[in-house]
Enzyme design. Structure first.
Site, PDB file in Angstrom:
ATOM      1  N   LYS A 168      39.737  40.481  34.360  1.00 52.55           N
ATOM      2  CA  LYS A 168      40.213  39.153  34.780  1.00 52.55           C
ATOM      3  C   LYS A 168      41.049  38.531  33.657  1.00 52.55           C
ATOM      4  O   LYS A 168      40.675  38.620  32.473  1.00 52.55           O
ATOM      5  CB  LYS A 168      39.007  38.270  35.098  1.00 52.55           C
TER       6      LYS A 168
ATOM      7  N   SER B 169      36.607  32.204  41.484  1.00 55.93           N
ATOM      8  CA  SER B 169      37.928  32.363  40.932  1.00 55.93           C
ATOM      9  C   SER B 169      38.306  33.789  40.577  1.00 55.93           C
ATOM     10  O   SER B 169      39.485  34.082  40.393  1.00 55.93           O
ATOM     11  CB  SER B 169      38.048  31.489  39.679  1.00 55.93           C
TER      12      SER B 169
ATOM     13  N   SER C 164      31.917  32.301  40.506  1.00 53.55           N
ATOM     14  CA  SER C 164      33.208  32.996  40.544  1.00 53.55           C
ATOM     15  C   SER C 164      33.155  34.510  40.511  1.00 53.55           C
ATOM     16  O   SER C 164      34.189  35.162  40.687  1.00 53.55           O
ATOM     17  CB  SER C 164      34.081  32.540  39.388  1.00 53.55           C
TER      18      SER C 164
HETATM   19  N1  GLN Z   1      34.362  27.585  42.394  1.00 54.45           N
HETATM   20  C1  GLN Z   1      33.718  26.987  41.256  1.00 54.45           C
HETATM   21  C2  GLN Z   1      34.677  26.030  40.577  1.00 54.45           C
HETATM   22  O1  GLN Z   1      35.688  25.837  41.110  1.00 54.45           O
HETATM   23  C3  GLN Z   1      33.268  28.059  40.330  1.00 54.45           C
HETATM   24  C4  GLN Z   1      34.321  28.555  39.431  1.00 54.45           C
HETATM   25  C5  GLN Z   1      33.831  29.588  38.493  1.00 54.45           C
HETATM   26  O2  GLN Z   1      32.709  30.055  38.618  1.00 54.45           O
HETATM   27  N2  GLN Z   1      34.652  29.884  37.488  1.00 54.45           N
HETATM   28  O3  GLN Z   1      34.386  25.489  39.558  1.00 54.45           O
END
Ligand code: GLN
Length: 482
Positions: free
Chosen positions: A80, A155, A179
């Protein structure tokens, strides 16, 4: 190369040791496969062919010398793009870091490379890992390999789609509020958020430091066990990486799960859960019962405050972590700058997309004098209550089973205009993040439209072995599709 898209760590090892292909041939096939579909899928932000071929040649040299190739020898891996890879671009899917080249590698990256993995590229994600659909990437969205009209989740959407879509057998992602688990669930991969402190975050670009984790994606639980074992453990560069010893997860994977006590929290099966998801998870729980697990109802009563608490804490931490992108030492500097404060303002305005901007503003507000006690402190108190819910539950059960997401993958654009709807995607994953425990998504069948659905297995701090054993038994019992 036959069956490239279905390779696992073990089948790569066999192929290499039996001489069916060389590590270089495999790396070339991996690069070809990843690059070929990328115009449509949007999975990768950059490729690292020089690095991949050099790593592959090292593996081939070891084979030629009769030496061990390492636990991940020759295995193509995607990273990532919020995780630093020395000498390669690391953009966080943001204009702020569009041309940033990492000056060092994250500890997790160093460890997978020492174990013989072949990094082929950096995967797309939501900008600075903020989002649940990958649509917040400043560059382009990722398409779900199960249905290109739909999001892969976020994400870490690129890392999930890379594995599920056949680009690489394994990948690394990051999980702050879901994420890794949510995109694993949307795409049909295995994905793990390890216990907070299990894996070093040195070299992970910070979003919310009290919640950030690095973790694996794979096609099988066994591969996630191997990848987690490689990256876990203490690190002198990260004082939050726990000193606890790392079990040999893969060696103990087949331990019997009969007799394990499983908690089912009704709070996770209430209003808002898509019936198709509920049905698949119920069926999954039935399968675990047939494997001899004993299920019982437990209560996690503070669950309903989790979204509010998470979006106060993560925005507060984000506003502080992202203060460094001011155009001086980090991030691009605006050309339109007369005075110093113009330079700050313009550089930041040109660097950040709408979601990152929203979170910085929210986070700055909740930390500001007069509001700190009302918002940030209260959120921390709620977080402590959520953690207490889990510790009380884990006094009675070995694991907790829930859905990963209330719904399967949604259509691109469907939720972009409504941030609150988007935040609700995380309702079942952020509780575990706030408590700092371990969580995993394993594929648990499909919706009537054929979309993957993930089942979440949560275990107490540093109890990844139990989580992996359950996931592995579940996978062997009829596969992930039934
Ligand atoms: N969807 C969550 C957010 O927008 C989690 C994001 C993540 O785990 N990096 O913060």
């Amino acid at each position: 190369m036959q069956n490239y898209r279905k390779l696992t760590i073990e089948s790569v090892r066999q192929g290499l040791l039996e001489g069916r292909f060389s590590a270089r041939e495999l790396a070339q096939e991996a690069l070809r496969t990843c690059e070929a579909g990328n115009g449509d899928s949007g999975v990768f932000l950059s490729f690292t062919p020089g690095r991949a071929l050099a790593a592959a040649d090292r593996v081939d040299a070891r084979i030629a010398a009769g030496r061990d190739i390492g636990p991940l020898g020759g295995v193509p891996l995607a990273v990532k793009d919020v995780i630093m890879t020395e000498g390669e671009r690391t953009t966080c899917a943001s204009r702020a870091l569009e041309n940033f080249v990492a000056p060092y590698s994250a500890t997790a990256v160093q460890r997978v490379e020492e174990a013989g993995a072949v990094i082929v590229g950096k995967t797309n994600c939501d900008e600075f890992a903020m989002g649940s659909s990958n649509e917040n990437s400043a560059f382009f969205p990722v398409r779900n390999p199960a249905d290109p009209e739909r999001v892969p989740g976020g994400s870490s959407g690129g890392s999930a789609a890379a594995v599920a879509g056949g680009c690489t057998p394994i990948s690394l992602g990051s999980d702050t509020g879901g994420s890794i688990r949510q995109p694993a669930s949307f795409c049909g991969a295995v994905g793990i958020m390890p216990t907070y402190g299990r894996v070093s975050r040195y070299g992970l670009v910070a979003f919310a430091s009290s919640l950030d984790h690095i973790g694996p994606f794979s096609r099988t639980v066994r591969d996630s066990a191997a990848l987690l074992g490689t990256i876990a453990g203490a690190d002198p560069f990260d004082s939050t990486a726990a000193n606890a010893s790392v079990p040999d997860y893969a060696a103990d994977l087949s331990a019997d799960v009969a007799g394990l006590k499983i908690g089912i929290p009704p709070e996770y099966f209430a209003d808002g859960l898509d019936p198709a998801v509920g049905e698949r998870i119920e069926a999954g729980i039935g399968r675990l019962e047939r494997l001899g697990c004993r299920t019982r109802k437990i209560s996690l009563p503070h669950t309903r405050y989790a979204i509010a608490s998470y979006y106060l804490i993560c925005t507060a931490e984000a506003s502080s972590n992202l203060a460094r992108y001011d155009g001086v030492r980090y991030s691009k500097r605006s050309e339109r700058s007369g005075t110093l404060s113009d330079m700050y303002r313009n550089s930041r305005a040109e660097s950040f997309g709408p979601e990152v901007t929203r979170r910085i503003i929210l986070g700055t507000y909740v930390l500001s004098a007069g509001y700190y006690d009302a918002y940030y402190r209260k959120a921390q108190e709620v977080r402590a209550l959520i953690a207490r819910d889990f510790s009380e539950a884990f006094a009675e059960v070995d694991a907790i089973i829930t859905p990963v997401s209330p719904f399967p993958a949604f259509k691109l654009g469907e939720k972009t205009s409504d941030p609150l709807q988007m935040y609700l995607s995380d309702i079942y994953t952020i509780t575990g993040s706030l408590a700092g425990i371990a969580g995993m998504s394993v594929p648990c069948g499909r919706s009537p439209e054929g979309l993957p659905i993930g089942m979440q297995i949560l275990t107490n701090h540093f109890r990844e072995q139990t989580m992996l054993n359950l996931g592995h038994a579940f996978e062997l019992d009829g596969g992930f599709e039934s």
